[in-house]
Design an enzyme around this catalytic site. Structure first.
Site, PDB file in Angstrom:
ATOM      1  N   TYR A  19      11.300   8.787   1.121  1.00 29.40           N
ATOM      2  CA  TYR A  19      11.211   7.732   0.108  1.00 29.40           C
ATOM      3  C   TYR A  19      11.858   8.088  -1.235  1.00 29.40           C
ATOM      4  CZ  TYR A  19       7.947   5.666   3.401  1.00 29.40           C
ATOM      5  OH  TYR A  19       7.381   5.117   4.522  1.00 29.40           O
ATOM      6  N   ASN A  30       8.177  -5.614  -1.133  1.00 30.49           N
ATOM      7  CA  ASN A  30       8.072  -4.452  -0.262  1.00 30.49           C
ATOM      8  C   ASN A  30       6.598  -4.347   0.112  1.00 30.49           C
ATOM      9  OD1 ASN A  30       7.952  -2.069   1.100  1.00 30.49           O
ATOM     10  ND2 ASN A  30       9.011  -0.845  -0.455  1.00 30.49           N
ATOM     11  N   HIS A  62      12.914  -2.499   1.627  1.00 28.36           N
ATOM     12  CA  HIS A  62      12.302  -1.225   2.021  1.00 28.36           C
ATOM     13  C   HIS A  62      13.172  -0.093   1.501  1.00 28.36           C
ATOM     14  CE1 HIS A  62       9.520  -3.271   4.599  1.00 28.36           C
ATOM     15  NE2 HIS A  62      10.524  -4.007   5.030  1.00 28.36           N
ATOM     16  N   ASP A  71       1.896 -15.737   6.449  1.00 33.90           N
ATOM     17  CA  ASP A  71       1.482 -17.126   6.205  1.00 33.90           C
ATOM     18  C   ASP A  71       1.591 -17.479   4.718  1.00 33.90           C
ATOM     19  OD1 ASP A  71       1.041 -17.508   8.879  1.00 33.90           O
ATOM     20  OD2 ASP A  71      -1.148 -17.382   8.764  1.00 33.90           O
ATOM     21  N   HIS A  77       4.384  -4.586   8.814  1.00 36.40           N
ATOM     22  CA  HIS A  77       4.368  -4.475  10.273  1.00 36.40           C
ATOM     23  C   HIS A  77       3.086  -5.009  10.907  1.00 36.40           C
ATOM     24  CE1 HIS A  77       7.603  -1.874   9.064  1.00 36.40           C
ATOM     25  NE2 HIS A  77       6.769  -1.012   8.513  1.00 36.40           N
ATOM     26  N   SER A 128      13.197   2.996   2.752  1.00 36.84           N
ATOM     27  CA  SER A 128      13.750   3.642   3.948  1.00 36.84           C
ATOM     28  C   SER A 128      14.360   2.578   4.856  1.00 36.84           C
ATOM     29  CB  SER A 128      12.631   4.378   4.695  1.00 36.84           C
ATOM     30  OG  SER A 128      11.692   3.442   5.220  1.00 36.84           O
ATOM     31  N   GLU A 186      13.141  -9.318   1.183  1.00 41.25           N
ATOM     32  CA  GLU A 186      12.326  -8.192   1.668  1.00 41.25           C
ATOM     33  C   GLU A 186      13.070  -6.891   1.369  1.00 41.25           C
ATOM     34  OE1 GLU A 186      11.687  -8.462   5.875  1.00 41.25           O
ATOM     35  OE2 GLU A 186      10.716  -6.494   6.003  1.00 41.25           O
ATOM     36  N   PRO A 218       0.793  -1.219   0.000  1.00 42.24           N
ATOM     37  CA  PRO A 218       0.000   0.000   0.000  1.00 42.24           C
ATOM     38  C   PRO A 218       0.833   1.282   0.000  1.00 42.24           C
ATOM     39  CG  PRO A 218      -0.047  -1.049   2.158  1.00 42.24           C
ATOM     40  CD  PRO A 218       0.601  -2.020   1.218  1.00 42.24           C
ATOM     41  N   ASN A 219       0.299   2.262  -0.720  1.00 44.34           N
ATOM     42  CA  ASN A 219       0.826   3.634  -0.804  1.00 44.34           C
ATOM     43  C   ASN A 219       2.105   3.759  -1.632  1.00 44.34           C
ATOM     44  OD1 ASN A 219      -1.233   4.847   0.873  1.00 44.34           O
ATOM     45  ND2 ASN A 219      -0.303   3.722   2.559  1.00 44.34           N
ATOM     46  N   ARG A 233       7.797   0.336  13.367  1.00 44.45           N
ATOM     47  CA  ARG A 233       8.319  -0.128  12.074  1.00 44.45           C
ATOM     48  C   ARG A 233       9.468  -1.124  12.231  1.00 44.45           C
ATOM     49  NH1 ARG A 233       5.837   3.346   8.237  1.00 44.45           N
ATOM     50  NH2 ARG A 233       5.368   5.336   9.206  1.00 44.45           N
ATOM     51  N   ARG A 275      13.313   4.652  12.292  1.00 46.56           N
ATOM     52  CA  ARG A 275      12.063   5.420  12.322  1.00 46.56           C
ATOM     53  C   ARG A 275      11.244   5.059  13.571  1.00 46.56           C
ATOM     54  NH1 ARG A 275       9.472   4.788   6.599  1.00 46.56           N
ATOM     55  NH2 ARG A 275       8.251   6.561   7.390  1.00 46.56           N
ATOM     56  N   ARG A 291       5.024  11.095  -2.301  1.00 49.62           N
ATOM     57  CA  ARG A 291       4.764  10.790  -0.893  1.00 49.62           C
ATOM     58  C   ARG A 291       6.043  10.943  -0.080  1.00 49.62           C
ATOM     59  NH1 ARG A 291       4.783   4.626   1.179  1.00 49.62           N
ATOM     60  NH2 ARG A 291       4.101   5.034   3.290  1.00 49.62           N
ATOM     61  N   ALA A 301       3.227  -0.859   4.663  1.00 49.46           N
ATOM     62  CA  ALA A 301       2.781  -0.927   6.059  1.00 49.46           C
ATOM     63  C   ALA A 301       2.322  -2.331   6.464  1.00 49.46           C
ATOM     64  CB  ALA A 301       1.669   0.084   6.287  1.00 49.46           C
TER      65      ALA A 301
END
Ligand code: DQA
Length: 154
Positions: A23, A74, A100, A87, A80, A102, A98, A10-11, A111, A107, A18, A77
């Protein structure tokens, strides 16, 4: 050519607009283009996707079980919060990296916890868009190692 799903949560569709101080200024489409270019160099077929929906992300991870050799994730949110994403990742047999943009550890405290990390082979964070390219390098190496283990020597 092995297929790698590069899945974004998301986002991340808002990248470039953003919180650019956190970012960066690259859009998600810029990152997708760089991943496809890296894929050509590394011999990987890249399927680059983004969703704002947790259910869709879970569906794509399930699809990857049949359709992909490796995953770069990625989860935004959902990293977290989502036991459902964890699963699904645990059902995926190939390498998982994985990513990210940032460094979540610098932070807010919430997070620092990642459900994705519990299923990932490795984590790359804090290097912006370059992290996706580092993840693809790592995936290419893992897939090469696996091929060498399973293919008899010539
Ligand atoms: C992020 C970090 C997450 O904490 C955040 O919720 C995001 C982006 C990153 O790429 O730095 O949406 O995954």
């Amino acid at each position: 050519m092995p297929t790698v799903f590069v899945l974004n949560g998301p986002n991340l569709n808002l990248l470039g607009r953003r919180e650019p101080d956190i970012y960066g200024r690259d859009s998600l489409e810029d990152i997708a283009a760089r991943c496809r270019e890296a894929g050509r160099r590394l011999g990987l077929d890249i399927a680059f996707r983004q969703t704002n929906s947790e259910g869709e992300l879970v569906g794509w991870i399930q699809e990857a079980i049949e359709a992909a050799a490796a995953l770069v994730v990625n989860a935004g949110a959902y990293t977290h919060t989502s036991v459902a994403v964890l699963d699904a990742l645990r059902a995926f047999p190939g390498p998982i990296v994985e990513v990210h943009l940032s460094n979540p550890h610098r932070r807010e405290a919430f997070r620092a916890r990642s459900y994705v990390s519990l299923a990932a082979d490795g984590v790359i964070c804090g290097f912006g868009a370059t992290g996706y390219l580092l993840a693809l390098e790592a995936v290419a190496e893992r897939l090469r190692d696996r091929r060498e283990e399973t293919e008899p020597e010539a």
